[in-house]
Design an enzyme around this catalytic site. Structure first.
Site, PDB file in Angstrom:
ATOM      1  N   GLY A  75       0.794  -1.232   0.000  1.00 20.44           N
ATOM      2  CA  GLY A  75       0.000   0.000   0.000  1.00 20.44           C
ATOM      3  C   GLY A  75       0.823   1.276   0.000  1.00 20.44           C
ATOM      4  N   THR A 100       3.181   4.615   0.815  1.00 22.09           N
ATOM      5  CA  THR A 100       2.935   5.807   1.619  1.00 22.09           C
ATOM      6  C   THR A 100       1.435   6.021   1.756  1.00 22.09           C
ATOM      7  OG1 THR A 100       4.942   6.806   0.703  1.00 22.09           O
ATOM      8  CG2 THR A 100       3.349   8.312   1.701  1.00 22.09           C
ATOM      9  N   LYS A 119      -7.107  10.676   5.855  1.00 25.55           N
ATOM     10  CA  LYS A 119      -8.549  10.848   5.611  1.00 25.55           C
ATOM     11  C   LYS A 119      -9.377  10.265   6.751  1.00 25.55           C
ATOM     12  CE  LYS A 119      -6.966  12.801   2.915  1.00 25.55           C
ATOM     13  NZ  LYS A 119      -5.651  13.038   2.314  1.00 25.55           N
ATOM     14  N   GLY A 170       5.018  25.181   6.254  1.00 25.61           N
ATOM     15  CA  GLY A 170       4.524  24.891   4.909  1.00 25.61           C
ATOM     16  C   GLY A 170       3.005  24.886   4.870  1.00 25.61           C
ATOM     17  N   GLY A 210       1.057  23.858   2.402  1.00 26.46           N
ATOM     18  CA  GLY A 210       0.650  23.025   1.264  1.00 26.46           C
ATOM     19  C   GLY A 210      -0.458  22.083   1.698  1.00 26.46           C
ATOM     20  N   GLU A 248       4.550  29.977   6.222  1.00 27.73           N
ATOM     21  CA  GLU A 248       4.718  29.652   4.800  1.00 27.73           C
ATOM     22  C   GLU A 248       5.700  30.624   4.166  1.00 27.73           C
ATOM     23  OE1 GLU A 248       3.688  27.405   2.220  1.00 27.73           O
ATOM     24  OE2 GLU A 248       4.855  28.794   0.994  1.00 27.73           O
ATOM     25  N   VAL A 270      11.272  29.547   8.294  1.00 28.99           N
ATOM     26  CA  VAL A 270      11.744  29.011   9.570  1.00 28.99           C
ATOM     27  C   VAL A 270      13.251  28.797   9.433  1.00 28.99           C
ATOM     28  CG1 VAL A 270      11.660  26.997  11.093  1.00 28.99           C
ATOM     29  CG2 VAL A 270       9.542  27.922  10.126  1.00 28.99           C
ATOM     30  N   ALA A 272      -1.594   9.795  -5.443  1.00 27.90           N
ATOM     31  CA  ALA A 272      -1.804   8.350  -5.509  1.00 27.90           C
ATOM     32  C   ALA A 272      -2.471   7.939  -6.826  1.00 27.90           C
ATOM     33  CB  ALA A 272      -2.662   7.911  -4.329  1.00 27.90           C
ATOM     34  N   HIS A 317     -31.953  17.249  -8.702  1.00 29.31           N
ATOM     35  CA  HIS A 317     -32.241  18.348  -7.775  1.00 29.31           C
ATOM     36  C   HIS A 317     -32.805  17.765  -6.477  1.00 29.31           C
ATOM     37  CE1 HIS A 317     -33.537  22.238  -6.308  1.00 29.31           C
ATOM     38  NE2 HIS A 317     -34.706  21.683  -6.000  1.00 29.31           N
TER      39      HIS A 317
END
Ligand code: FAD
Ligand code: NAD
Length: 467
Positions: free
Chosen positions: A40, A42, A52, A181, A183, A204, A238, A322, A446
């Site tokens: 699997g 990273t 997640k 960061g 990101g 950042e 930093v 991924a 809808h």
């Protein structure tokens, strides 16, 4: 006696395992070598899936805390049970990694545990616990992925100064969390710990967050995340983290453009300034492959400079995602099997799984301007979307960009609830080289959030009806 294969894949992440399964489906004799003890890569072990799982659980926690009462749901005393939250994350990871072992068996893929190294043309040596096994292969696929980019002056101990891996395993909610960061990792994992109670400061280097994404999206996202409580220190770098005081980390920062330095205190620091290709000890020199100055292995249609050695996923160029690795794995296996494998890099979506979510595909406005390409745009706010209103998820918008002459969709950029799912419609439309009018004239159920995509597409020709 060495075992012989049509294909030996080094690395069992989304690139490697999907390549292996597809090769098995196509009748090739295939082995996948993985050194981490689990399949699997990273993504499943320390990336997409655990992050997640924590994003989902922490979002529910915050919803219950802040928004349930307004919907007439009384919860009583709400309490965080962090070990259980971490446990359900680990369960998700375990189930999915074992699922790949099952898929390997189903598709006749040999799973070989150990560290793989190219040992000359057509040879892979696999080391495990001091033993070396040699495999011979008509084709070798490098799918060794990526690792955290370190920051000089900042030593990661995965306890107080952590990478994303440590940030997925913290034993307690930090009082003060500093992210280096702004990101994707910073915003996702920063959101998790902010929702669970941390005070989050984001340092950042650039003067914006989410570099590379549509500017309007990034600005809207920053405004929303700031309102949620994240403190942004943009245009700052930093220069070091002093961990000598066991009570508090001292983070030295200074303006990127030069200026006075200052110190901020933190319980935990998360270093998330990007990832770099991982090709250590891979024996590339034995087949004459050189990496570029940033460590990436170059390729053309996944072929490296060495005959019958291929490369896919994070260790070659392109977005470190991924699904990009997966698509390359599939196409690479198909090419090896003599089929017409292909990846359309113009339709690879990027999603940030914060609340609201952020999703993009295709060209940004800045890119189109730089290319001098004339485009039209349609934009629709979730404030005017009936499902957004009923669900109390009115933040954000959908923006669709189309060629000014042909109306072909060139890009879509969205921020709002569930846009990580909504983007798939535009990816499919772009695969078929659809015009914005095709989406605008497609009936959408809808009330759904997807109606915002249709209304934005209508807006390209100036006939948005509901805003
Ligand atoms: P990897 O997944 O890195 O797999 C490579 C594998 O090769 C590893 O398991 C490694 O152990 C093995 N390996 C390396 N060298 C050897 C060797 N010599 N011998 C044997 N095995 C070897 N992407 C998304 O699309 N969506 C997301 O939501 C997302 N979330 C992320 C969250 C985090 C915190 C992180 C860190 C990343 C996330 N990513 C996400 C990025 C995603 O994880 C990567 O793009 C993806 O895993 C790349 O797949 P890969 O197969 O190229 O490499
Ligand atoms: P990133 O490239 O997304 O962001 C890194 C940020 O750090 C940038 O904004 C950059 O300007 C900043 N930066 C660089 N050096 C700095 C410095 N010295 N001081 C302060 N800021 C600095 O990298 P990431 O967030 O570490 O994520 C790594 C990879 O993992 C990404 O390529 C991403 O594609 C992938 N990922 C994807 C997802 C997803 O798809 N949802 C989630 C997590 C990670």
């Amino acid at each position: 006696m060495s075992q012989s294969y049509d294909v030996v894949i080094i690395g069992g992440g989304p690139g490697g395992y999907n390549c292996a399964i597809r090769a098995g489906q196509l009748g090739l004799k295939v082995a996948c070598v993985e050194m981490r003890g689990k399949l699997g890569g990273t993504c499943l072990n320390v990336g997409c899936i655990p992050s997640k799982a924590l994003l989902h659980a922490s979002e529910l926690y915050e919803e219950a805390d802040k928004n349930f009462a307004a919907m007439g749901i009384k919860t009583g005393g709400l309490e965080l049970d962090l070990p259980t939250m971490m446990g359900q994350k680990d369960e998700a990871v375990d189930g999915l990694t074992k699922g790949i072992e099952f898929l390997f068996k189903k598709n006749n893929v040999d799973y070989i545990r150990g560290k793989g190294r190219i040992a000359g043309a057509g040879k892979v040596a696999v080391e495990l616990d001091g033993d070396t096994q040699e495999l011979s292969a008509k084709h070798i696929v490098i799918a060794t992925g990526s690792e955290v980019t370190p920051l000089p002056g900042v030593e990661i101990d995965e306890k107080r100064v952590v990478s994303s891996t440590g940030a997925l395993e913290l034993d307690d909610v930090p009082g003060k969390l500093v992210l280096i960061g702004a990101g994707v990792i910073g915003l996702e994992l920063g959101s998790v710990w902010r929702r669970l109670g941390a005070e989050v400061t984001v340092v950042e280097y650039l003067d914006r967050i989410l570099p590379g994404m549509d500017n309007e999206l990034a600005k809207t996202a920053q405004r929303i995340f700031a309102k949620q409580g994240m403190d942004f220190r943009l245009g700052m770098k930093v220069t070091g983290v002093d961990s000598s005081d066991p009570a508090s980390l001292k983070v030295s920062i200074e303006p990127a453009a030069g200026g006075d330095a200052e110190t901020i205190e933190a319980d935990t620091v998360l270093v998330c300034i990007g990832r770099r290709p991982y090709t250590e000890g891979l024996g590339l020199e034995t087949v004459g492959i050189e990496t570029d100055p940033r460590g990436f292995i170059s390729q053309g249609h996944f072929r490296t400079s060495a005959e019958n050695v291929w490369v896919i996923g994070d260790c070659t160029h392109g977005p470190m995602l991924a699904h990009k690795a997966e698509d390359e794995g599939v196409a690479c296996a198909e090419l090896i099997a003599g089929k017409a494998g292909h990846v359309n890099y113009d339709t690879i979506p990027g999603v940030v799984y914060t609340a609201p979510e952020i999703a993009s595909v295709g060209k940004t406005e800045d890119e189109l301007k730089a290319e001098g390409r004339k485009y039209k745009k349609g934009k629709f706010p979730f404030q005017a979307n009936s499902r957004g209103r009923t669900n109390h998820t009115t933040d954000g918008f959908v923006k669709i960009l189309a060629d000014a002459e042909t109306d072909e969709i060139l890009g879509a950029h969205m921020i709002g609830a569930n846009v990580g799912e909504l983007i798939a419609e535009v990816c499919l439309a772009m695969e078929f080289r659809a015009a914005s009018e095709d989406v605008a004239r497609t009936c959408h159920a809808h009330p759904t959030l997807s109606e915002a995509v249709r209304q934005a597409a209508m807006g390209v020709e100036g006939w948005t009806m509901q805003a």
